[in-house]
Design a protein around this motif. Structure first.
Motif, PDB file in Angstrom:
ATOM      1  N   CYS A 374      58.112 -13.526  81.051  1.00 13.09           N
ATOM      2  CA  CYS A 374      57.419 -14.735  81.523  1.00 13.09           C
ATOM      3  C   CYS A 374      57.231 -14.684  83.042  1.00 13.09           C
ATOM      4  N   ASP A 375      56.291 -13.857  83.484  1.00 13.84           N
ATOM      5  CA  ASP A 375      55.976 -13.763  84.909  1.00 13.84           C
ATOM      6  C   ASP A 375      54.490 -14.008  85.104  1.00 13.84           C
ATOM      7  N   CYS A 376      53.956 -13.608  86.241  1.00 12.43           N
ATOM      8  CA  CYS A 376      52.560 -13.922  86.557  1.00 12.43           C
ATOM      9  C   CYS A 376      51.563 -13.244  85.624  1.00 12.43           C
ATOM     10  N   GLU A 377      51.977 -12.180  84.926  1.00 16.50           N
ATOM     11  CA  GLU A 377      51.067 -11.444  84.053  1.00 16.50           C
ATOM     12  C   GLU A 377      50.859 -12.140  82.702  1.00 16.50           C
ATOM     13  N   ILE A 378      51.622 -13.157  82.407  1.00 14.98           N
ATOM     14  CA  ILE A 378      51.588 -13.770  81.074  1.00 14.98           C
ATOM     15  C   ILE A 378      50.732 -15.032  81.038  1.00 14.98           C
ATOM     16  N   GLN A 379      49.994 -15.294  82.067  1.00 16.26           N
ATOM     17  CA  GLN A 379      49.285 -16.579  82.169  1.00 16.26           C
ATOM     18  C   GLN A 379      48.202 -16.751  81.114  1.00 16.26           C
ATOM     19  N   TYR A 380      47.514 -15.658  80.696  1.00  8.52           N
ATOM     20  CA  TYR A 380      46.527 -15.784  79.611  1.00  8.52           C
ATOM     21  C   TYR A 380      47.215 -16.249  78.326  1.00  8.52           C
ATOM     22  N   PHE A 381      48.312 -15.599  77.987  1.00 11.55           N
ATOM     23  CA  PHE A 381      49.050 -15.956  76.776  1.00 11.55           C
ATOM     24  C   PHE A 381      49.606 -17.373  76.884  1.00 11.55           C
ATOM     25  N   PHE A 382      50.093 -17.721  78.057  1.00  9.26           N
ATOM     26  CA  PHE A 382      50.639 -19.060  78.299  1.00  9.26           C
ATOM     27  C   PHE A 382      49.575 -20.120  78.050  1.00  9.26           C
ATOM     28  N   ASP A 383      48.386 -19.942  78.611  1.00  7.77           N
ATOM     29  CA  ASP A 383      47.292 -20.907  78.426  1.00  7.77           C
ATOM     30  C   ASP A 383      46.848 -20.961  76.970  1.00  7.77           C
ATOM     31  N   ILE A 398      59.309 -19.229  70.575  1.00  6.96           N
ATOM     32  CA  ILE A 398      58.744 -18.212  71.463  1.00  6.96           C
ATOM     33  C   ILE A 398      59.481 -18.305  72.787  1.00  6.96           C
ATOM     34  N   TYR A 399      60.497 -17.449  72.962  1.00  7.69           N
ATOM     35  CA  TYR A 399      61.416 -17.553  74.083  1.00  7.69           C
ATOM     36  C   TYR A 399      61.139 -16.499  75.154  1.00  7.69           C
ATOM     37  N   CYS A 400      61.397 -16.893  76.395  1.00  6.78           N
ATOM     38  CA  CYS A 400      61.327 -15.956  77.512  1.00  6.78           C
ATOM     39  C   CYS A 400      62.570 -15.068  77.510  1.00  6.78           C
ATOM     40  N   ASN A 401      62.355 -13.789  77.729  1.00  6.31           N
ATOM     41  CA  ASN A 401      63.474 -12.864  77.877  1.00  6.31           C
ATOM     42  C   ASN A 401      63.661 -12.432  79.333  1.00  6.31           C
ATOM     43  N   TYR A 402      62.641 -12.652  80.145  1.00  4.53           N
ATOM     44  CA  TYR A 402      62.659 -12.286  81.567  1.00  4.53           C
ATOM     45  C   TYR A 402      61.716 -13.236  82.299  1.00  4.53           C
ATOM     46  N   PRO A 403      62.002 -13.613  83.522  1.00  6.22           N
ATOM     47  CA  PRO A 403      63.154 -13.265  84.366  1.00  6.22           C
ATOM     48  C   PRO A 403      64.415 -14.016  83.951  1.00  6.22           C
ATOM     49  N   GLU A 404      65.497 -13.645  84.582  1.00  7.14           N
ATOM     50  CA  GLU A 404      66.811 -14.126  84.191  1.00  7.14           C
ATOM     51  C   GLU A 404      66.930 -15.642  84.232  1.00  7.14           C
ATOM     52  N   PHE A 405      66.334 -16.275  85.264  1.00  4.04           N
ATOM     53  CA  PHE A 405      66.579 -17.703  85.446  1.00  4.04           C
ATOM     54  C   PHE A 405      65.917 -18.584  84.393  1.00  4.04           C
ATOM     55  N   ILE A 406      65.005 -18.015  83.579  1.00  5.69           N
ATOM     56  CA  ILE A 406      64.425 -18.801  82.484  1.00  5.69           C
ATOM     57  C   ILE A 406      64.608 -18.108  81.133  1.00  5.69           C
ATOM     58  N   ARG A 407      65.488 -17.131  81.076  1.00  2.00           N
ATOM     59  CA  ARG A 407      65.755 -16.452  79.804  1.00  2.00           C
ATOM     60  C   ARG A 407      66.287 -17.456  78.773  1.00  2.00           C
ATOM     61  N   GLY A 408      65.760 -17.358  77.565  1.00  2.00           N
ATOM     62  CA  GLY A 408      66.190 -18.231  76.484  1.00  2.00           C
ATOM     63  C   GLY A 408      65.430 -19.535  76.391  1.00  2.00           C
ATOM     64  N   HIS A 409      64.533 -19.791  77.351  1.00  2.00           N
ATOM     65  CA  HIS A 409      63.750 -21.021  77.324  1.00  2.00           C
ATOM     66  C   HIS A 409      62.409 -20.784  76.631  1.00  2.00           C
ATOM     67  N   ASN A 410      61.943 -21.790  75.922  1.00  2.00           N
ATOM     68  CA  ASN A 410      60.646 -21.708  75.269  1.00  2.00           C
ATOM     69  C   ASN A 410      59.543 -21.562  76.308  1.00  2.00           C
ATOM     70  N   LEU A 419      55.791 -19.095  86.703  1.00  2.00           N
ATOM     71  CA  LEU A 419      55.422 -17.774  86.199  1.00  2.00           C
ATOM     72  C   LEU A 419      55.007 -16.891  87.358  1.00  2.00           C
ATOM     73  N   VAL A 420      55.980 -16.411  88.121  1.00  2.00           N
ATOM     74  CA  VAL A 420      55.715 -15.594  89.305  1.00  2.00           C
ATOM     75  C   VAL A 420      56.271 -14.203  89.078  1.00  2.00           C
ATOM     76  N   CYS A 421      55.711 -13.247  89.797  1.00  2.00           N
ATOM     77  CA  CYS A 421      56.140 -11.861  89.687  1.00  2.00           C
ATOM     78  C   CYS A 421      57.033 -11.510  90.870  1.00  2.00           C
ATOM     79  N   SER A 422      58.171 -10.936  90.609  1.00  2.00           N
ATOM     80  CA  SER A 422      59.119 -10.623  91.665  1.00  2.00           C
ATOM     81  C   SER A 422      58.558  -9.603  92.641  1.00  2.00           C
TER      82      SER A 422
END
Length: 507
Positions: A374-383, A398-410, A419-422
């Motif tokens: 769940c970073d900046c590259e997933i915005q098409y899927f997110f929308d 549909i859970y985030c596995n990355y990045p760590e601070f939102i892992r496990g969240h829908n 949704l930012v890229c490190s």
């Protein structure tokens, strides 16, 4: 109320025919008798000559002989089901020359049949010998059954079929040999069965199929080899008449490009639970009638962008539980009428831009069980998820596995600005990197209460300035991803307590 009327009617019918009905049986009409009595050791002899159907269920009958049936009986249907039958003499059915349907099933003490058992049953069209313990079939034992249309031998202990066992069954249309121990088939086993439409060998031990085994089966529509040990399929071995092909739960590792190319009438193809890791790009290209394709529970890593090309009428594609980590954006270009797409339980981290744009808005998609990044590259899927949540089964899984601070969240519960890229935030600890241009972004903390922060570089020093909007502690976490690949990812975090004396006012 209707059920009570039916029971009453049957009771009245039983009264009408009860006078001439055998003691252990029920006679609901002059033509049909049902006998069910565990203490019954022989078949009743006082059955009326008007009876056409005799059904014996859960009886204690152990032997059938020619004397078991009156000579003048005109039975057209005989069923002996779930009884203690052990032996059938070779002439037991010699008086039943008008018999059209015979079922002897569920008799767990019946191990064998004599070669001449069916010799007089020339009018038989349906023969069911299911769930017995029959271990051997003899060559020629079915030769007199030239009018037989349906033969079932499910759930026995057969290990092989004699050559030309079905040679005189010119009218045979349905054959079921499922759940035996058969490990091979000869290439000429069906050479005289050109009318065969349905054939099932489910749950046997077949390892390979002779290349010419289906050569004479020009009417075959359904073929079921589920749960065998088939490793390989020969090129173009299946008849062109085929409409349903089940190869589920075998040991297929690869498929040649032309194995299905003649099957333009095929509408159902099940290749699930095999060991397929890749598919030829033109494997399905001639399957213009295909409606349902099941590739679930294989080991598919990726799919060629053209593998579904020309499948304009397909309604269901099942790719559940594979190893796919990426998808081609044009994979579903021709699937505009698809109704169900299963992509769950794979290794997908993202969906390429435009991937779902070819699908009809009513298509149901299954996506759970993937490690979404769940970073900046997933915005098409997110929308797409936000606007099409009614089309997604198990939407909340549909859970985030990355990045760590939102892992496990829908994924859809995440603020889009999170949704930012490190890689866009990386910098050198010594300040020797190229200058970082000033940018504004959101950093989540304290249960997603966000505060506006800015990142800037000045004279070799990178700084982050945040406007804290609540009286709360502040946690900063930076993830460093080396670009040369020689070092592992590092995470640095710092937490500041809320200033003393603040009362939920802006600092």
């Amino acid at each position: 109320m209707r059920r009570h009327h039916t029971v009453a009617l049957l009771f009245l019918m039983q009264l009408c025919y009860g006078e001439n009905c055998p003691e252990e049986c029920q006679c609901f009409s002059a033509a049909k008798v049902i006998c069910s009595e565990d203490k019954m050791r022989v078949l009743p002899m006082n059955i009326s000559t008007q009876v056409k159907e005799l059904i014996v269920v859960a009886s204690g009958v152990t032997h059938l002989e020619i004397s078991s049936f009156r000579e003048n009986l005109k039975l057209t249907k005989l069923v002996i089901l779930n009884s203690r039958l052990k032996e059938i003499s070779c002439n037991a059915f010699d008086h039943l020359v008008e018999l059209q349907e015979l079922e002897i099933s569920g008799n767990y003490h019946l191990f064998t049949l004599e070669v001449q058992t069916f010799n007089k049953l020339t009018n038989l069209t349906r023969l069911f010998l299911n769930n017995n313990m029959i271990s051997v079939l003899y060559g020629g034992m079915f030769d007199s059954l030239q009018n037989l249309e349906t033969l079932q031998l499910r759930g026995n202990s057969l290990s092989y079929l004699p050559n030309l066992l079905f040679r005189n069954m010119h009218k045979l249309q349905e054959l079921d040999m499922s759940f035996n121990n058969i490990n091979s088939l000869s290439s000429d086993v069906f050479q005289n069965n050109s009318l065969l439409r349905v054939f099932s060998m489910q749950g046997n031990m077949i390892t390979d199929l002779p290349v010419e085994i289906f050569t004479h089966l020009n009417s075959l529509e359904e073929l079921n080899f589920q749960n065998n040990y088939i490793i390989n399929l020969e090129h173009a071995m299946f008849p062109t008449s085929l409409r349903k092909l089940i190869l589920k739960k075998n040991r297929l590792v690869q498929l040649s490009s032309g194995v299905f190319h003649k099957l333009q009438l095929l509408s159902y193809l099940d290749l699930s639970q095999n060991h397929l890791s890749e598919l030829p790009r033109d494997l399905f290209h001639n399957l213009i009638s295909l409606k349902n394709l099941d590739l679930s529970e294989n080991q598919i890593v990726s799919l060629p962008s053209t593998v579904f090309k020309g499948l304009f009428g397909v309604r269901i594609i099942n790719l559940h539980k594979n190893n796919m980590s990426m998808l081609e954006d044009s994979l579903l270009r021709d699937q505009q009428v698809m109704e169900k797409l299963y992509l769950s339980m794979n290794n997908l981290q993202n969906i390429p831009k435009g991937f779902f744009d070819y699908l009809d808005f009513q298509c149901i998609v299954q996506l759970h069980g993937n490690p979404w990044r769940c970073d900046c590259e997933i915005q098409y899927f997110f929308d797409w998820l936000r606007y099409n949540n009614n089309n997604v089964e198990d939407f909340s899984r549909i859970y985030c596995n990355y990045p760590e601070f939102i892992r496990g969240h829908n994924l859809v519960s995440v603020d889009k600005e999170m949704l930012v890229c490190s890689k866009n935030l990386s910098f050198d600890l010594q300040g020797s990197s190229a200058p970082i241009t000033q940018s504004v972004f959101k950093i989540p903390f304290n249960n997603y209460n966000t505060n506006q922060c800015s990142l800037q570089e000045l004279k070799g020093t990178t700084s982050i300035q945040c406007k804290v909007t609540k009286c709360t502690s502040l946690k900063f976490q930076a993830v460093f991803e080396p670009t040369n690949g020689n070092e592992s990812e590092r995470t640095v975090s710092t937490e500041w307590s809320a200033p003393g004396g603040c009362f939920n006012e802006t600092l």
